[in-house]
Scaffold this motif. Structure first.
Motif, PDB file in Angstrom:
ATOM      1  N   ALA A   1      36.294  30.868  42.737  1.00  0.00           N
ATOM      2  CA  ALA A   1      36.949  30.277  41.560  1.00  0.00           C
ATOM      3  C   ALA A   1      35.982  30.226  40.375  1.00  0.00           C
ATOM      4  O   ALA A   1      36.382  30.465  39.226  1.00  0.00           O
ATOM      5  CB  ALA A   1      37.457  28.879  41.908  1.00  0.00           C
ATOM      6  N   LEU A   2      34.703  29.942  40.637  1.00  0.00           N
ATOM      7  CA  LEU A   2      33.722  29.896  39.539  1.00  0.00           C
ATOM      8  C   LEU A   2      33.537  31.285  38.926  1.00  0.00           C
ATOM      9  O   LEU A   2      33.454  31.433  37.693  1.00  0.00           O
ATOM     10  CB  LEU A   2      32.382  29.359  40.064  1.00  0.00           C
ATOM     11  CG  LEU A   2      32.339  27.857  40.374  1.00  0.00           C
ATOM     12  CD1 LEU A   2      31.032  27.494  41.072  1.00  0.00           C
ATOM     13  CD2 LEU A   2      32.505  27.036  39.100  1.00  0.00           C
ATOM     14  N   ALA A   3      33.478  32.310  39.779  1.00  0.00           N
ATOM     15  CA  ALA A   3      33.306  33.681  39.264  1.00  0.00           C
ATOM     16  C   ALA A   3      34.531  34.089  38.453  1.00  0.00           C
ATOM     17  O   ALA A   3      34.413  34.693  37.373  1.00  0.00           O
ATOM     18  CB  ALA A   3      33.070  34.651  40.424  1.00  0.00           C
ATOM     19  N   GLN A   4      35.723  33.760  38.949  1.00  0.00           N
ATOM     20  CA  GLN A   4      36.950  34.122  38.230  1.00  0.00           C
ATOM     21  C   GLN A   4      37.059  33.381  36.899  1.00  0.00           C
ATOM     22  O   GLN A   4      37.475  33.956  35.888  1.00  0.00           O
ATOM     23  CB  GLN A   4      38.166  33.813  39.110  1.00  0.00           C
ATOM     24  CG  GLN A   4      38.258  34.752  40.300  1.00  0.00           C
ATOM     25  CD  GLN A   4      39.316  34.312  41.292  1.00  0.00           C
ATOM     26  OE1 GLN A   4      39.476  33.120  41.550  1.00  0.00           O
ATOM     27  NE2 GLN A   4      40.029  35.271  41.862  1.00  0.00           N
TER      28      GLN A   4
ATOM     29  N   GLY B   1      38.371  37.496  29.101  1.00  0.00           N
ATOM     30  CA  GLY B   1      39.769  37.231  28.765  1.00  0.00           C
ATOM     31  C   GLY B   1      40.685  37.841  29.817  1.00  0.00           C
ATOM     32  O   GLY B   1      40.219  38.350  30.848  1.00  0.00           O
ATOM     33  N   THR B   2      41.974  37.827  29.550  1.00  0.00           N
ATOM     34  CA  THR B   2      42.942  38.318  30.542  1.00  0.00           C
ATOM     35  C   THR B   2      43.728  39.525  30.020  1.00  0.00           C
ATOM     36  O   THR B   2      44.699  39.959  30.626  1.00  0.00           O
ATOM     37  CB  THR B   2      43.925  37.191  30.926  1.00  0.00           C
ATOM     38  OG1 THR B   2      44.468  36.636  29.724  1.00  0.00           O
ATOM     39  CG2 THR B   2      43.237  36.096  31.712  1.00  0.00           C
ATOM     40  N   GLU B   3      43.268  40.089  28.890  1.00  0.00           N
ATOM     41  CA  GLU B   3      43.989  41.235  28.311  1.00  0.00           C
ATOM     42  C   GLU B   3      43.438  42.577  28.783  1.00  0.00           C
ATOM     43  O   GLU B   3      44.035  43.616  28.552  1.00  0.00           O
ATOM     44  CB  GLU B   3      43.911  41.180  26.771  1.00  0.00           C
ATOM     45  CG  GLU B   3      44.585  39.956  26.167  1.00  0.00           C
ATOM     46  CD  GLU B   3      46.072  39.907  26.496  1.00  0.00           C
ATOM     47  OE1 GLU B   3      46.757  40.931  26.324  1.00  0.00           O
ATOM     48  OE2 GLU B   3      46.537  38.838  26.955  1.00  0.00           O
ATOM     49  N   ARG B   4      42.243  42.554  29.405  1.00  0.00           N
ATOM     50  CA  ARG B   4      41.653  43.807  29.898  1.00  0.00           C
ATOM     51  C   ARG B   4      40.851  43.501  31.150  1.00  0.00           C
ATOM     52  O   ARG B   4      40.572  42.332  31.446  1.00  0.00           O
ATOM     53  CB  ARG B   4      40.726  44.434  28.840  1.00  0.00           C
ATOM     54  CG  ARG B   4      39.498  43.572  28.506  1.00  0.00           C
ATOM     55  CD  ARG B   4      38.523  44.331  27.611  1.00  0.00           C
ATOM     56  NE  ARG B   4      37.376  43.499  27.200  1.00  0.00           N
ATOM     57  CZ  ARG B   4      36.242  43.380  27.891  1.00  0.00           C
ATOM     58  NH1 ARG B   4      36.092  44.017  29.038  1.00  0.00           N
ATOM     59  NH2 ARG B   4      35.268  42.622  27.451  1.00  0.00           N
ATOM     60  N   LEU B   5      40.479  44.562  31.883  1.00  0.00           N
ATOM     61  CA  LEU B   5      39.623  44.369  33.049  1.00  0.00           C
ATOM     62  C   LEU B   5      38.158  44.377  32.606  1.00  0.00           C
ATOM     63  O   LEU B   5      37.817  44.972  31.577  1.00  0.00           O
ATOM     64  CB  LEU B   5      39.849  45.485  34.072  1.00  0.00           C
ATOM     65  CG  LEU B   5      41.160  45.394  34.854  1.00  0.00           C
ATOM     66  CD1 LEU B   5      41.359  46.652  35.691  1.00  0.00           C
ATOM     67  CD2 LEU B   5      41.178  44.149  35.742  1.00  0.00           C
ATOM     68  N   PRO B   6      37.269  43.723  33.359  1.00  0.00           N
ATOM     69  CA  PRO B   6      35.848  43.772  33.011  1.00  0.00           C
ATOM     70  C   PRO B   6      35.317  45.197  33.130  1.00  0.00           C
ATOM     71  O   PRO B   6      35.835  45.996  33.925  1.00  0.00           O
ATOM     72  CB  PRO B   6      35.190  42.872  34.075  1.00  0.00           C
ATOM     73  CG  PRO B   6      36.298  42.129  34.738  1.00  0.00           C
ATOM     74  CD  PRO B   6      37.539  42.935  34.564  1.00  0.00           C
TER      75      PRO B   6
ATOM     76  N   ILE C   1      38.162  43.385  41.068  1.00  0.00           N
ATOM     77  CA  ILE C   1      38.920  42.721  42.146  1.00  0.00           C
ATOM     78  C   ILE C   1      39.100  41.240  41.823  1.00  0.00           C
ATOM     79  O   ILE C   1      40.206  40.698  41.918  1.00  0.00           O
ATOM     80  CB  ILE C   1      38.195  42.901  43.497  1.00  0.00           C
ATOM     81  CG1 ILE C   1      38.289  44.357  43.963  1.00  0.00           C
ATOM     82  CG2 ILE C   1      38.805  41.965  44.566  1.00  0.00           C
ATOM     83  CD1 ILE C   1      37.422  44.673  45.167  1.00  0.00           C
ATOM     84  N   LEU C   2      38.011  40.592  41.386  1.00  0.00           N
ATOM     85  CA  LEU C   2      38.103  39.150  41.133  1.00  0.00           C
ATOM     86  C   LEU C   2      38.944  38.844  39.894  1.00  0.00           C
ATOM     87  O   LEU C   2      39.557  37.779  39.799  1.00  0.00           O
ATOM     88  CB  LEU C   2      36.705  38.539  41.003  1.00  0.00           C
ATOM     89  CG  LEU C   2      35.926  38.444  42.316  1.00  0.00           C
ATOM     90  CD1 LEU C   2      34.553  37.839  42.080  1.00  0.00           C
ATOM     91  CD2 LEU C   2      36.682  37.628  43.350  1.00  0.00           C
ATOM     92  N   ALA C   3      38.969  39.784  38.930  1.00  0.00           N
ATOM     93  CA  ALA C   3      39.799  39.553  37.737  1.00  0.00           C
ATOM     94  C   ALA C   3      41.278  39.602  38.095  1.00  0.00           C
ATOM     95  O   ALA C   3      42.097  38.910  37.482  1.00  0.00           O
ATOM     96  CB  ALA C   3      39.469  40.601  36.671  1.00  0.00           C
ATOM     97  N   ALA C   4      41.636  40.448  39.076  1.00  0.00           N
ATOM     98  CA  ALA C   4      43.062  40.694  39.340  1.00  0.00           C
ATOM     99  C   ALA C   4      43.609  39.992  40.573  1.00  0.00           C
ATOM    100  O   ALA C   4      44.823  39.824  40.701  1.00  0.00           O
ATOM    101  CB  ALA C   4      43.291  42.203  39.465  1.00  0.00           C
ATOM    102  N   PHE C   5      42.722  39.621  41.507  1.00  0.00           N
ATOM    103  CA  PHE C   5      43.203  39.108  42.798  1.00  0.00           C
ATOM    104  C   PHE C   5      42.489  37.824  43.203  1.00  0.00           C
ATOM    105  O   PHE C   5      41.357  37.574  42.786  1.00  0.00           O
ATOM    106  CB  PHE C   5      42.958  40.136  43.914  1.00  0.00           C
ATOM    107  CG  PHE C   5      43.669  41.436  43.716  1.00  0.00           C
ATOM    108  CD1 PHE C   5      45.013  41.575  44.020  1.00  0.00           C
ATOM    109  CD2 PHE C   5      42.977  42.531  43.211  1.00  0.00           C
ATOM    110  CE1 PHE C   5      45.662  42.779  43.827  1.00  0.00           C
ATOM    111  CE2 PHE C   5      43.631  43.746  43.016  1.00  0.00           C
ATOM    112  CZ  PHE C   5      44.968  43.863  43.325  1.00  0.00           C
ATOM    113  N   ASP C   6      43.172  37.053  44.059  1.00  0.00           N
ATOM    114  CA  ASP C   6      42.516  35.994  44.823  1.00  0.00           C
ATOM    115  C   ASP C   6      42.305  36.534  46.228  1.00  0.00           C
ATOM    116  O   ASP C   6      43.247  37.041  46.841  1.00  0.00           O
ATOM    117  CB  ASP C   6      43.407  34.744  44.913  1.00  0.00           C
ATOM    118  CG  ASP C   6      43.550  34.055  43.567  1.00  0.00           C
ATOM    119  OD1 ASP C   6      42.581  34.071  42.791  1.00  0.00           O
ATOM    120  OD2 ASP C   6      44.637  33.510  43.304  1.00  0.00           O
TER     121      ASP C   6
END
Ligand code: HEM
Length: 165
Positions: free
Chosen positions: A11-14, A22-27, A141-146
């Motif tokens: 959760a801290l990494a996400q 942000g949530t508009e693009r992937l890292p 992976i962490l940006a898009a999934f739990d």
């Protein structure tokens, strides 16, 4: 497995990714310098279960002396990087998954970048590619999934022991 076993660290990494990228693009790889917690998660993942716990053996080309030990030419040396990874530490249990150890300026845990890829002239030539690939893959992976344990049952920490794992 580290993420499923440590949802608080995940959760801290996400949260860091959401805050910085942000949530508009992937890292992307260039975000790495702005994602210190995620970088620490990657370091801790490499430390917690070293892929090559005994690295790759070496043969001494010359007689040598190290800390009072005479090592004759032709001796096979096994670099025990597992013992570097799990060196006793009063503040941070070596067996626990604690990325924060790499953000603590007073901690002495060696950075896996200094031992996980081997040593000297035969050090892994894929090191930079591997580090950037880990960053791109893990951050995406962490940006898009739990990563969660199975709905029923628990996560078992059951890596196989071996020379490669
Ligand atoms: C996290 C990923 C990786 C880890 C932990 C890793 C680790 C290692 C280690 C410990 C060695 C032995 C070095 C030594 O003898 O001291 C090695 C060698 C090597 N690695 Fe990697 N590696 C990784 C990824 C890669 C990638 C992505 C490539 C290629 C694109 C690569 C190519 C090689 C090659 C060709 C060698 C042999 C080098 C030689 O003996 O001269 N590795 N790696």
């Amino acid at each position: 497995m580290a993420m499923a076993l440590n949802p608080d660290k995940q959760a801290l990494a996400q949260a860091e990714i959401d805050r910085v990228v942000g949530t508009e693009r992937l890292p992307v790889i260039a975000d790495r310098k702005n994602l210190p917690y995620l970088s620490a998660v990657i370091k801790e993942t490499m430390r917690w279960y070293p892929v090559l716990p005994l690295s790759i053996a070496r043969l001494t080309a010359e007689d040598d002396t190290y800390k009072g030990y005479f090592i004759p030419k032709g001796t096979i040396i096994t670099p025990n990087v597992w013992s570097i990874a799990f060196e006793a530490n009063e503040k941070y249990d070596p067996k626990a998954f604690i990325p924060e150890r790499f953000l603590d300026p007073n901690d002495t845990t060696p950075d896996p970048a200094t031992w996980a890829f081997g040593f000297g002239r035969r050090i892994c030539p894929g090191k930079a590619l591997a580090e950037n690939s880990l960053m791109a893959l893990i951050s995406g992976i962490l940006a898009a999934f739990d990563i969660l344990p199975p709905a029923e049952g628990v996560v078992e920490q059951n890596f196989e022991l071996g020379l490669v794992r």
